[in-house]
Design an enzyme around this catalytic site. Structure first.
Site, mmCIF file in Angstrom:
data_model
loop_
_atom_site.group_PDB
_atom_site.id
_atom_site.type_symbol
_atom_site.label_atom_id
_atom_site.label_comp_id
_atom_site.label_asym_id
_atom_site.label_seq_id
_atom_site.Cartn_x
_atom_site.Cartn_y
_atom_site.Cartn_z
ATOM 1 N N LYS A 1 -51.766 37.768 -63.459
ATOM 2 C CA LYS A 1 -50.692 36.965 -64.052
ATOM 3 C C LYS A 1 -49.311 37.530 -63.741
ATOM 4 O O LYS A 1 -48.343 36.794 -63.597
ATOM 5 C CB LYS A 1 -50.857 36.909 -65.576
ATOM 6 C CG LYS A 1 -51.860 35.884 -66.080
ATOM 7 C CD LYS A 1 -51.845 35.810 -67.590
ATOM 8 C CE LYS A 1 -50.525 35.234 -68.093
ATOM 9 N NZ LYS A 1 -50.488 35.137 -69.573
ATOM 10 N N TYR B 1 -65.104 42.713 -78.485
ATOM 11 C CA TYR B 1 -64.895 43.110 -77.088
ATOM 12 C C TYR B 1 -66.236 43.227 -76.365
ATOM 13 O O TYR B 1 -66.408 42.719 -75.249
ATOM 14 C CB TYR B 1 -64.147 44.437 -77.049
ATOM 15 C CG TYR B 1 -63.961 45.042 -75.678
ATOM 16 C CD1 TYR B 1 -63.037 44.516 -74.781
ATOM 17 C CD2 TYR B 1 -64.707 46.154 -75.286
ATOM 18 C CE1 TYR B 1 -62.860 45.079 -73.523
ATOM 19 C CE2 TYR B 1 -64.534 46.725 -74.042
ATOM 20 C CZ TYR B 1 -63.608 46.197 -73.157
ATOM 21 O OH TYR B 1 -63.446 46.762 -71.910
ATOM 22 N N LYS C 1 -67.757 41.632 -72.765
ATOM 23 C CA LYS C 1 -68.058 42.494 -71.612
ATOM 24 C C LYS C 1 -69.554 42.531 -71.318
ATOM 25 O O LYS C 1 -69.965 42.498 -70.153
ATOM 26 C CB LYS C 1 -67.527 43.914 -71.861
ATOM 27 C CG LYS C 1 -66.019 44.020 -71.992
ATOM 28 C CD LYS C 1 -65.265 43.442 -70.798
ATOM 29 C CE LYS C 1 -65.324 44.277 -69.560
ATOM 30 N NZ LYS C 1 -64.414 43.806 -68.492
ATOM 31 N N GLY D 1 -57.165 40.596 -61.119
ATOM 32 C CA GLY D 1 -56.784 41.671 -62.029
ATOM 33 C C GLY D 1 -56.337 42.873 -61.235
ATOM 34 O O GLY D 1 -56.796 43.997 -61.467
ATOM 35 N N ALA D 2 -55.418 42.656 -60.283
ATOM 36 C CA ALA D 2 -55.051 43.703 -59.315
ATOM 37 C C ALA D 2 -53.598 44.129 -59.405
ATOM 38 O O ALA D 2 -53.070 44.717 -58.473
ATOM 39 C CB ALA D 2 -55.355 43.210 -57.895
ATOM 40 N N SER D 3 -52.941 43.862 -60.512
ATOM 41 C CA SER D 3 -51.516 44.158 -60.583
ATOM 42 C C SER D 3 -51.220 45.629 -60.833
ATOM 43 O O SER D 3 -50.157 46.122 -60.439
ATOM 44 C CB SER D 3 -50.845 43.313 -61.679
ATOM 45 O OG SER D 3 -51.462 43.541 -62.929
ATOM 46 N N ARG D 4 -52.130 46.348 -61.473
ATOM 47 C CA ARG D 4 -51.856 47.763 -61.757
ATOM 48 C C ARG D 4 -53.171 48.502 -61.983
ATOM 49 O O ARG D 4 -54.250 47.906 -62.002
ATOM 50 C CB ARG D 4 -50.946 47.907 -62.970
ATOM 51 C CG ARG D 4 -51.510 47.378 -64.277
ATOM 52 C CD ARG D 4 -50.525 47.534 -65.431
ATOM 53 N NE ARG D 4 -49.356 46.703 -65.224
ATOM 54 C CZ ARG D 4 -49.228 45.459 -65.707
ATOM 55 N NH1 ARG D 4 -50.216 44.910 -66.395
ATOM 56 N NH2 ARG D 4 -48.152 44.764 -65.475
#
Length: 328
Positions: free
Chosen positions: A36, A172, A176, A11-14
């Site tokens: 992704k 949600y 979590k 989960g490191a794209s932004r």
């Protein structure tokens, strides 16, 4: 020369995940940047892109790290699919020959009542949040246990457990909070296995809302909300402090970024103005007394332990029972 420790950031794209990957690289880690979203980073213009925009991908983050002199590899993954997660971990070890740290930042969000949460949204959140985390840990544990001196670490982006968190976002919260239960349960596994002095899993959550892809749309509609946001560097600073801690002191803890940084383990930080998103608010340049951003999390959280904490009765082990049945 000592080999760099290797961190897998899922989960490191932004946003927050990007900042974690970049700061781990700045602190000497070789980083596998996973998510992704992919792109041709060589054609991205302007570069680097807005870190909270769709133009920021695992490929642009890899390029940012490499151009700054760090070590990084982008590997795409769909955390909903264990058949995608397993090759991600395998590729990490294939490239860097080890795995020392896993940070799970992937998340799907839908805040609404149960009635207004469609089944497809519910299923997406459960698959990306607790199921994706569980699969990533399952695939990573054998390699983490073989890391340098068996000192693997797992950082999970999930909240402390308390009732107000469920309000208005039950579906949600189910996912979590389930991730936080995994943190507590795996920490107990480490204790039972006698490795909690080397292995640790820790959850972290923001005490104050952080600028990210999730808050970008809000800011476009309400720019004044920026005064109540912090920079994502507070989160990466807290994670780096966690990784410097002895495993036994951090294993199983559900922490808030600010509160942890204030502790001796977090570095006894007292100046949080540097993390404020709005510079004038942080510096007090307007002449007004500086007011910290609104805190979104409680200052005091419940203790989840009970008086009978150590009384488990007769312990069951389904895995061991299954092996015994297979022998018959």
């Amino acid at each position: 020369m000592e080999t760099k420790k290797v961190a897998l950031v899922v989960g490191a794209s932004r946003g927050i995940g990007r900042q974690i990957a970049i700061d781990l690289a700045r602190n000497g880690y070789a980083v596998v940047v996973a998510a992704k979203t992919t792109s041709d980073a060589s054609t991205t213009n302007p570069f680097p892109p807005d870190p909270n925009s769709p133009e920021s991908t695992i490929n642009t983050v890899e390029r940012e790290i490499r151009e700054a002199g760090g070590t990084a590899t982008a590997v795409p993954v769909d955390t909903r699919d264990f058949e995608s997660v397993q090759p991600l971990v395998g590729r990490t070890v294939e490239i860097y020959k080890r795995l020392d740290v896993v940070v799970y930042n992937s998340g799907a969000i839908w805040w609404a009542s149960v009635e207004d949460t469609p089944m497809k949204r519910f299923q997406l959140m459960q698959r990306v949040n607790p199921e994706g985390l569980y699969g990533t840990i399952q695939a990573s544990l054998p390699h983490l246990k073989r890391s340098l001196r068996g000192s693997g670490r797992i950082i999970v982006v999930s909240p402390p457990i308390y009732s107000r968190f469920f309000r208005g976002k039950t579906a949600y919260a189910m996912g979590k909070v389930g991730m936080s239960v995994l943190t507590k349960g795996l920490a107990m596994d480490f204790e039972r296995q006698g490795v909690a002095d080397k292995m640790a899993i820790t959850s972290i959550w923001p005490a104050v809302a952080i600028e990210s892809g999730a808050t970008r749309a809000m800011l476009l509609k309400n720019p004044d909300e920026a005064k109540d946001l912090r920079r994502s560097t507070i989160f990466s600073d807290a994670i780096l402090a966690m990784l410097r801690c002895p495993a036994a002191k951090i294993n199983g803890r559900l922490e808030l970024d600010e509160d942890f940084l204030r502790t001796p383990e977090g570095g006894n930080v007292v100046d949080f103005q540097k993390y404020a998103l709005v510079p004038s608010s942080a510096s007090g340049a307007s002449g007004d007394k500086w007011e910290p951003p609104r805190r979104i999390m409680p200052k005091v959280l419940p203790d989840l332990s009970v008086a009978e904490q150590d009384d488990e009765g007769k312990r069951m082990n389904s895995a061991a029972a299954g092996k015994e049945r297979a022998k018959i």
